[in-house]
Structure formats: C-alpha cells, structure tokens
Design a protein around this motif. Structure first.
Motif, PDB file in Angstrom:
ATOM      1  N   PHE A  50       0.831  -1.205   0.000  1.00 63.47           N
ATOM      2  CA  PHE A  50       0.000   0.000   0.000  1.00 63.47           C
ATOM      3  C   PHE A  50       0.868   1.258   0.000  1.00 63.47           C
ATOM      4  O   PHE A  50       0.551   2.245  -0.650  1.00 63.47           O
ATOM      5  CB  PHE A  50      -0.937   0.014   1.215  1.00 63.47           C
ATOM      6  CG  PHE A  50      -2.009  -1.034   1.158  1.00 63.47           C
ATOM      7  CD1 PHE A  50      -2.907  -1.078   0.101  1.00 63.47           C
ATOM      8  CD2 PHE A  50      -2.135  -1.960   2.174  1.00 63.47           C
ATOM      9  CE1 PHE A  50      -3.910  -2.048   0.057  1.00 63.47           C
ATOM     10  CE2 PHE A  50      -3.130  -2.917   2.147  1.00 63.47           C
ATOM     11  CZ  PHE A  50      -4.023  -2.964   1.078  1.00 63.47           C
ATOM     12  N   PHE A  51       1.962   1.228   0.739  1.00 58.39           N
ATOM     13  CA  PHE A  51       2.887   2.354   0.796  1.00 58.39           C
ATOM     14  C   PHE A  51       3.434   2.674  -0.596  1.00 58.39           C
ATOM     15  O   PHE A  51       3.444   3.833  -1.020  1.00 58.39           O
ATOM     16  CB  PHE A  51       4.022   2.038   1.780  1.00 58.39           C
ATOM     17  CG  PHE A  51       5.176   2.991   1.721  1.00 58.39           C
ATOM     18  CD1 PHE A  51       5.022   4.320   2.094  1.00 58.39           C
ATOM     19  CD2 PHE A  51       6.426   2.560   1.322  1.00 58.39           C
ATOM     20  CE1 PHE A  51       6.099   5.201   2.054  1.00 58.39           C
ATOM     21  CE2 PHE A  51       7.504   3.414   1.283  1.00 58.39           C
ATOM     22  CZ  PHE A  51       7.342   4.745   1.653  1.00 58.39           C
ATOM     23  N   ILE A  52       3.843   1.654  -1.321  1.00 58.01           N
ATOM     24  CA  ILE A  52       4.372   1.858  -2.673  1.00 58.01           C
ATOM     25  C   ILE A  52       3.295   2.428  -3.590  1.00 58.01           C
ATOM     26  O   ILE A  52       3.542   3.367  -4.350  1.00 58.01           O
ATOM     27  CB  ILE A  52       4.960   0.545  -3.234  1.00 58.01           C
ATOM     28  CG1 ILE A  52       6.218   0.176  -2.444  1.00 58.01           C
ATOM     29  CG2 ILE A  52       5.256   0.661  -4.725  1.00 58.01           C
ATOM     30  CD1 ILE A  52       6.724  -1.217  -2.697  1.00 58.01           C
ATOM     31  N   GLU A  53       2.086   1.883  -3.519  1.00 63.65           N
ATOM     32  CA  GLU A  53       0.970   2.412  -4.321  1.00 63.65           C
ATOM     33  C   GLU A  53       0.706   3.879  -4.004  1.00 63.65           C
ATOM     34  O   GLU A  53       0.502   4.691  -4.905  1.00 63.65           O
ATOM     35  CB  GLU A  53      -0.313   1.627  -4.032  1.00 63.65           C
ATOM     36  CG  GLU A  53      -0.507   0.380  -4.824  1.00 63.65           C
ATOM     37  CD  GLU A  53      -1.903  -0.176  -4.582  1.00 63.65           C
ATOM     38  OE1 GLU A  53      -2.896   0.482  -4.973  1.00 63.65           O
ATOM     39  OE2 GLU A  53      -1.998  -1.264  -3.990  1.00 63.65           O
ATOM     40  N   ALA A  54       0.709   4.214  -2.721  1.00 65.65           N
ATOM     41  CA  ALA A  54       0.429   5.588  -2.302  1.00 65.65           C
ATOM     42  C   ALA A  54       1.533   6.537  -2.772  1.00 65.65           C
ATOM     43  O   ALA A  54       1.240   7.667  -3.189  1.00 65.65           O
ATOM     44  CB  ALA A  54       0.275   5.661  -0.787  1.00 65.65           C
ATOM     45  N   CYS A  55       2.775   6.097  -2.715  1.00 66.11           N
ATOM     46  CA  CYS A  55       3.884   6.932  -3.200  1.00 66.11           C
ATOM     47  C   CYS A  55       3.712   7.243  -4.688  1.00 66.11           C
ATOM     48  O   CYS A  55       3.983   8.362  -5.131  1.00 66.11           O
ATOM     49  CB  CYS A  55       5.225   6.247  -2.958  1.00 66.11           C
ATOM     50  SG  CYS A  55       5.766   6.233  -1.246  1.00 66.11           S
ATOM     51  N   GLN A  56       3.258   6.271  -5.438  1.00 66.59           N
ATOM     52  CA  GLN A  56       3.047   6.476  -6.870  1.00 66.59           C
ATOM     53  C   GLN A  56       1.824   7.352  -7.132  1.00 66.59           C
ATOM     54  O   GLN A  56       1.823   8.165  -8.049  1.00 66.59           O
ATOM     55  CB  GLN A  56       2.898   5.133  -7.576  1.00 66.59           C
ATOM     56  CG  GLN A  56       4.179   4.324  -7.556  1.00 66.59           C
ATOM     57  CD  GLN A  56       3.991   2.898  -8.025  1.00 66.59           C
ATOM     58  OE1 GLN A  56       2.885   2.359  -8.028  1.00 66.59           O
ATOM     59  NE2 GLN A  56       5.089   2.264  -8.414  1.00 66.59           N
ATOM     60  N   ALA A  57       0.783   7.202  -6.316  1.00 65.39           N
ATOM     61  CA  ALA A  57      -0.452   7.955  -6.519  1.00 65.39           C
ATOM     62  C   ALA A  57      -0.349   9.396  -6.021  1.00 65.39           C
ATOM     63  O   ALA A  57      -1.068  10.268  -6.509  1.00 65.39           O
ATOM     64  CB  ALA A  57      -1.611   7.254  -5.798  1.00 65.39           C
ATOM     65  N   MET A  58       0.529   9.637  -5.042  1.00 62.53           N
ATOM     66  CA  MET A  58       0.641  10.967  -4.438  1.00 62.53           C
ATOM     67  C   MET A  58       2.093  11.439  -4.481  1.00 62.53           C
ATOM     68  O   MET A  58       2.748  11.584  -3.437  1.00 62.53           O
ATOM     69  CB  MET A  58       0.114  10.931  -2.999  1.00 62.53           C
ATOM     70  CG  MET A  58      -1.342  10.518  -2.910  1.00 62.53           C
ATOM     71  SD  MET A  58      -2.041  10.615  -1.244  1.00 62.53           S
ATOM     72  CE  MET A  58      -1.222   9.272  -0.419  1.00 62.53           C
ATOM     73  N   PRO A  59       2.627  11.706  -5.683  1.00 67.69           N
ATOM     74  CA  PRO A  59       4.048  12.046  -5.799  1.00 67.69           C
ATOM     75  C   PRO A  59       4.435  13.369  -5.142  1.00 67.69           C
ATOM     76  O   PRO A  59       5.614  13.586  -4.872  1.00 67.69           O
ATOM     77  CB  PRO A  59       4.279  12.086  -7.312  1.00 67.69           C
ATOM     78  CG  PRO A  59       2.953  12.363  -7.897  1.00 67.69           C
ATOM     79  CD  PRO A  59       1.957  11.710  -6.980  1.00 67.69           C
TER      80      PRO A  59
END
Length: 97
Positions: A50-59
């Motif tokens: 989830f952390f990786i997804e969030a980093c990509q979604a909220m740069p």
C-alpha cells in the motif's frame, strides 16, 4: 472466514471509505494489529504494498510522511493495542521508550 472491513482505502487520495480519515485510519490500524497478531513482519509486508501504491499515486507528498502514515504508525498506537512487548527471545517490533 474473516469479516470484511468497511475501512478500506479510496484511491488515489487514500481516504478511508468508512470514516473519511486518511487511510489507514485508527480503526483499520487496530483491525490490522488484531488480524496480524503475532505476524508483525507479514503485516509490514502487506502494508508495504500500500505504501508503494500511495507513493506512486501521491508524488507531491513527501515519502517520509507516507512512510510514517503507512508503516511507522505501529509504534504510535496507544498502550495495550498490539505488540507493546515481545515474549522472551523475540525481537521487539518497536524501539524501547
């Protein structure tokens, strides 16, 4: 069979569908600690995705802020919730205070 939580993330803003707070919300954090009781590493691996997804979604959000939100919260839970101490011979998931 495990009950389904209503406290799921709404992407791409990562807001809780049940309470509207930043996900994971406090309710979901407590649920995760209960679901993964005794399996700290498995929970962290699950949340890392989830952390990786969030980093990509909220740069535009600093990765340190997201890291604390998705992975660093475990040591910030109130006393009595989850792994406050580890049995003898087991590594503590949080540093001693």
């Amino acid at each position: 069979m495990r009950a389904m939580s209503m406290h799921v993330p709404i992407r791409p803003d990562w807001i809780c569908a049940a309470c509207g707070l930043p996900w994971p919300c406090m309710t979901r954090k407590r649920q995760l600690v209960t679901e993964y009781h005794g399996a700290y590493v498995s929970m962290m691996l699950h949340l890392s995705g989830f952390f990786i997804e969030a980093c990509q979604a909220m740069p535009v959000v600093a990765s340190g802020v997201l890291h604390r939100r998705f992975l660093g919260w475990r040591c910030e839970l109130p006393a009595g919730v989850g792994w406050q101490s580890a049995p003898a011979g087991h590594a503590r998931p949080c540093p001693a205070k």
